[in-house]
Design a protein around this motif. Structure first.
Motif, PDB file in Angstrom:
ATOM      1  N   THR A  10      24.658 -23.070 -35.241  1.00 28.71           N
ATOM      2  CA  THR A  10      24.770 -21.724 -34.658  1.00 28.71           C
ATOM      3  C   THR A  10      25.922 -20.958 -35.281  1.00 28.71           C
ATOM      4  OG1 THR A  10      23.892 -22.555 -32.566  1.00 28.71           O
ATOM      5  CG2 THR A  10      25.042 -20.433 -32.504  1.00 28.71           C
ATOM      6  N   ALA A  11      27.072 -21.615 -35.401  1.00 23.74           N
ATOM      7  CA  ALA A  11      28.239 -20.969 -36.000  1.00 23.74           C
ATOM      8  C   ALA A  11      27.977 -20.595 -37.453  1.00 23.74           C
ATOM      9  CB  ALA A  11      29.461 -21.883 -35.897  1.00 23.74           C
ATOM     10  N   GLY A  12      27.309 -21.473 -38.176  1.00 19.15           N
ATOM     11  CA  GLY A  12      27.001 -21.191 -39.574  1.00 19.15           C
ATOM     12  C   GLY A  12      26.100 -19.984 -39.731  1.00 19.15           C
ATOM     13  N   TRP A  13      25.076 -19.907 -38.902  1.00 16.42           N
ATOM     14  CA  TRP A  13      24.170 -18.751 -38.971  1.00 16.42           C
ATOM     15  C   TRP A  13      24.875 -17.466 -38.565  1.00 16.42           C
ATOM     16  CZ3 TRP A  13      19.999 -18.409 -41.695  1.00 16.42           C
ATOM     17  CH2 TRP A  13      19.273 -19.546 -41.999  1.00 16.42           C
ATOM     18  N   LEU A  14      25.724 -17.531 -37.551  1.00 14.84           N
ATOM     19  CA  LEU A  14      26.481 -16.337 -37.143  1.00 14.84           C
ATOM     20  C   LEU A  14      27.435 -15.889 -38.241  1.00 14.84           C
ATOM     21  CD1 LEU A  14      27.270 -17.205 -33.418  1.00 14.84           C
ATOM     22  CD2 LEU A  14      25.743 -15.394 -34.254  1.00 14.84           C
ATOM     23  N   PHE A  15      28.119 -16.856 -38.836  1.00 15.87           N
ATOM     24  CA  PHE A  15      29.031 -16.530 -39.933  1.00 15.87           C
ATOM     25  C   PHE A  15      28.265 -15.957 -41.115  1.00 15.87           C
ATOM     26  CE2 PHE A  15      31.145 -17.783 -43.907  1.00 15.87           C
ATOM     27  CZ  PHE A  15      32.306 -17.043 -43.772  1.00 15.87           C
ATOM     28  N   GLY A  16      27.147 -16.592 -41.454  1.00 13.10           N
ATOM     29  CA  GLY A  16      26.317 -16.092 -42.553  1.00 13.10           C
ATOM     30  C   GLY A  16      25.826 -14.677 -42.312  1.00 13.10           C
ATOM     31  N   ALA A  17      25.441 -14.385 -41.077  1.00 12.47           N
ATOM     32  CA  ALA A  17      24.993 -13.030 -40.738  1.00 12.47           C
ATOM     33  C   ALA A  17      26.129 -12.027 -40.877  1.00 12.47           C
ATOM     34  CB  ALA A  17      24.434 -13.007 -39.318  1.00 12.47           C
ATOM     35  N   ALA A  18      27.312 -12.408 -40.408  1.00  9.49           N
ATOM     36  CA  ALA A  18      28.466 -11.507 -40.523  1.00  9.49           C
ATOM     37  C   ALA A  18      28.834 -11.266 -41.985  1.00  9.49           C
ATOM     38  CB  ALA A  18      29.658 -12.092 -39.761  1.00  9.49           C
ATOM     39  N   ALA A  19      28.815 -12.315 -42.786  1.00  2.07           N
ATOM     40  CA  ALA A  19      29.142 -12.172 -44.206  1.00  2.07           C
ATOM     41  C   ALA A  19      28.100 -11.316 -44.922  1.00  2.07           C
ATOM     42  CB  ALA A  19      29.241 -13.558 -44.865  1.00  2.07           C
ATOM     43  N   THR A  20      26.832 -11.502 -44.559  1.00  2.00           N
ATOM     44  CA  THR A  20      25.756 -10.721 -45.181  1.00  2.00           C
ATOM     45  C   THR A  20      25.872  -9.240 -44.831  1.00  2.00           C
ATOM     46  OG1 THR A  20      24.290 -12.635 -45.160  1.00  2.00           O
ATOM     47  CG2 THR A  20      23.243 -10.471 -45.371  1.00  2.00           C
ATOM     48  N   THR A  21      26.144  -8.943 -43.571  1.00  2.00           N
ATOM     49  CA  THR A  21      26.281  -7.529 -43.190  1.00  2.00           C
ATOM     50  C   THR A  21      27.490  -6.895 -43.864  1.00  2.00           C
ATOM     51  OG1 THR A  21      27.494  -8.080 -41.157  1.00  2.00           O
ATOM     52  CG2 THR A  21      25.103  -7.805 -40.972  1.00  2.00           C
ATOM     53  N   ASP A  22      28.541  -7.684 -44.095  1.00  2.00           N
ATOM     54  CA  ASP A  22      29.711  -7.172 -44.807  1.00  2.00           C
ATOM     55  C   ASP A  22      29.342  -6.819 -46.247  1.00  2.00           C
ATOM     56  OD1 ASP A  22      32.543  -6.578 -45.222  1.00  2.00           O
ATOM     57  OD2 ASP A  22      32.567  -8.430 -46.396  1.00  2.00           O
ATOM     58  N   LEU A  23      28.581  -7.698 -46.899  1.00  2.19           N
ATOM     59  CA  LEU A  23      28.137  -7.422 -48.268  1.00  2.19           C
ATOM     60  C   LEU A  23      27.239  -6.188 -48.320  1.00  2.19           C
ATOM     61  CD1 LEU A  23      27.306 -11.006 -49.571  1.00  2.19           C
ATOM     62  CD2 LEU A  23      29.109  -9.498 -50.402  1.00  2.19           C
ATOM     63  N   LEU A  24      26.319  -6.091 -47.381  1.00  2.00           N
ATOM     64  CA  LEU A  24      25.405  -4.937 -47.344  1.00  2.00           C
ATOM     65  C   LEU A  24      26.157  -3.637 -47.095  1.00  2.00           C
ATOM     66  CD1 LEU A  24      22.386  -6.437 -45.380  1.00  2.00           C
ATOM     67  CD2 LEU A  24      22.489  -5.865 -47.816  1.00  2.00           C
ATOM     68  N   ASP A  25      27.127  -3.692 -46.203  1.00  2.00           N
ATOM     69  CA  ASP A  25      27.935  -2.511 -45.903  1.00  2.00           C
ATOM     70  C   ASP A  25      28.650  -2.019 -47.160  1.00  2.00           C
ATOM     71  OD1 ASP A  25      29.538  -0.609 -44.269  1.00  2.00           O
ATOM     72  OD2 ASP A  25      31.166  -1.984 -44.784  1.00  2.00           O
ATOM     73  N   GLY A  26      29.226  -2.939 -47.897  1.00  2.00           N
ATOM     74  CA  GLY A  26      29.907  -2.572 -49.141  1.00  2.00           C
ATOM     75  C   GLY A  26      28.946  -2.023 -50.179  1.00  2.00           C
ATOM     76  N   ALA A  27      27.785  -2.650 -50.287  1.00  2.00           N
ATOM     77  CA  ALA A  27      26.793  -2.192 -51.267  1.00  2.00           C
ATOM     78  C   ALA A  27      26.291  -0.787 -50.928  1.00  2.00           C
ATOM     79  CB  ALA A  27      25.623  -3.171 -51.321  1.00  2.00           C
ATOM     80  N   VAL A  28      26.034  -0.535 -49.662  1.00  2.00           N
ATOM     81  CA  VAL A  28      25.567   0.793 -49.234  1.00  2.00           C
ATOM     82  C   VAL A  28      26.656   1.834 -49.477  1.00  2.00           C
ATOM     83  CG1 VAL A  28      24.927   2.173 -47.207  1.00  2.00           C
ATOM     84  CG2 VAL A  28      23.866  -0.059 -47.583  1.00  2.00           C
ATOM     85  N   ALA A  29      27.892   1.494 -49.163  1.00  2.00           N
ATOM     86  CA  ALA A  29      28.997   2.434 -49.373  1.00  2.00           C
ATOM     87  C   ALA A  29      29.145   2.787 -50.857  1.00  2.00           C
ATOM     88  CB  ALA A  29      30.298   1.848 -48.830  1.00  2.00           C
ATOM     89  N   ARG A  30      29.041   1.771 -51.716  1.00  2.00           N
ATOM     90  CA  ARG A  30      29.139   2.041 -53.154  1.00  2.00           C
ATOM     91  C   ARG A  30      27.932   2.827 -53.656  1.00  2.00           C
ATOM     92  NH1 ARG A  30      31.366  -2.907 -52.678  1.00  2.00           N
ATOM     93  NH2 ARG A  30      29.422  -4.020 -53.069  1.00  2.00           N
ATOM     94  N   ARG A  31      26.760   2.467 -53.194  1.00  2.00           N
ATOM     95  CA  ARG A  31      25.524   3.118 -53.652  1.00  2.00           C
ATOM     96  C   ARG A  31      25.524   4.602 -53.334  1.00  2.00           C
ATOM     97  NH1 ARG A  31      22.000   5.832 -55.304  1.00  2.00           N
ATOM     98  NH2 ARG A  31      19.776   5.491 -55.210  1.00  2.00           N
ATOM     99  N   PHE A  32      25.982   4.939 -52.136  1.00  2.00           N
ATOM    100  CA  PHE A  32      25.985   6.337 -51.711  1.00  2.00           C
ATOM    101  C   PHE A  32      27.353   6.993 -51.869  1.00  2.00           C
ATOM    102  CE2 PHE A  32      22.346   4.489 -49.484  1.00  2.00           C
ATOM    103  CZ  PHE A  32      21.350   5.353 -49.932  1.00  2.00           C
TER     104      PHE A  32
END
Length: 159
Positions: A10-32
């Motif tokens: 459970t902790a691994g999946w939660l951490f993975g989700a948080a890390a993924t959303t952080d990467l996506l947030d950065g990618a969207v910010a750079r893209r736009f």
């Protein structure tokens, strides 16, 4: 809290989700092209809070050795000290992460994911991979500390 109760999957999946959303947030910010000055400072802080939380949980559960936590936190404290000195006493404001700093953080994330998976699924192969990742964390932490330190020295000499 999940790690304290041995819920590594459970902790691994939660951490993975948080890390993924952080990467996506950065990618969207750079893209736009919507990066902000405050975001440049707060994003690394948020990343450190996330990594600190997972590694404290992993240490409390006995999944990672305390010396690894000391290396990770030591690196972060050293970089904070250097940044604080630069901000307080110099005109240096280029506090962008280096390629070595990014590599170090990436390996820390991969290590946290691998450890939670190894412990959650009781996988011996992943446990061996974790041992290699521990070494990679140490090596990249050392390289990034030296690189950030030298970057500061070079900047001071140029002035």
């Amino acid at each position: 809290m999940e790690l304290a109760h041995g819920k590594f999957v459970t902790a691994g999946w939660l951490f993975g989700a948080a890390a993924t959303t952080d990467l996506l947030d950065g990618a969207v910010a750079r893209r736009f092209q919507s990066e902000s000055k405050i975001g440049l400072y707060l994003d690394p802080v948020a990343d450190k809070i996330l990594l600190t939380s997972i590694f404290i949980g992993l240490a409390m559960s006995g999944a990672v050795p305390l010396w690894l936590i000391a290396v990770i936190f030591g690196r972060d404290v050293w970089i904070l000290v250097l940044s604080g000195i630069a901000l307080k006493f110099t005109g240096f404001r280029n506090l962008e992460p280096s390629v070595w700093g990014k590599a170090s953080t990436f390996v820390q994330v991969m290590t946290a994911v691998a450890v939670t998976a190894a412990w959650g699924y009781h996988d011996a192969v992943l446990a061996r991979i974790c041992d290699a990742l521990f070494l990679a964390v140490v090596v990249l932490a050392a390289i990034s500390v030296v690189h950030y330190s030298l970057r500061g020295v070079y900047w001071l000499r140029a002035r």
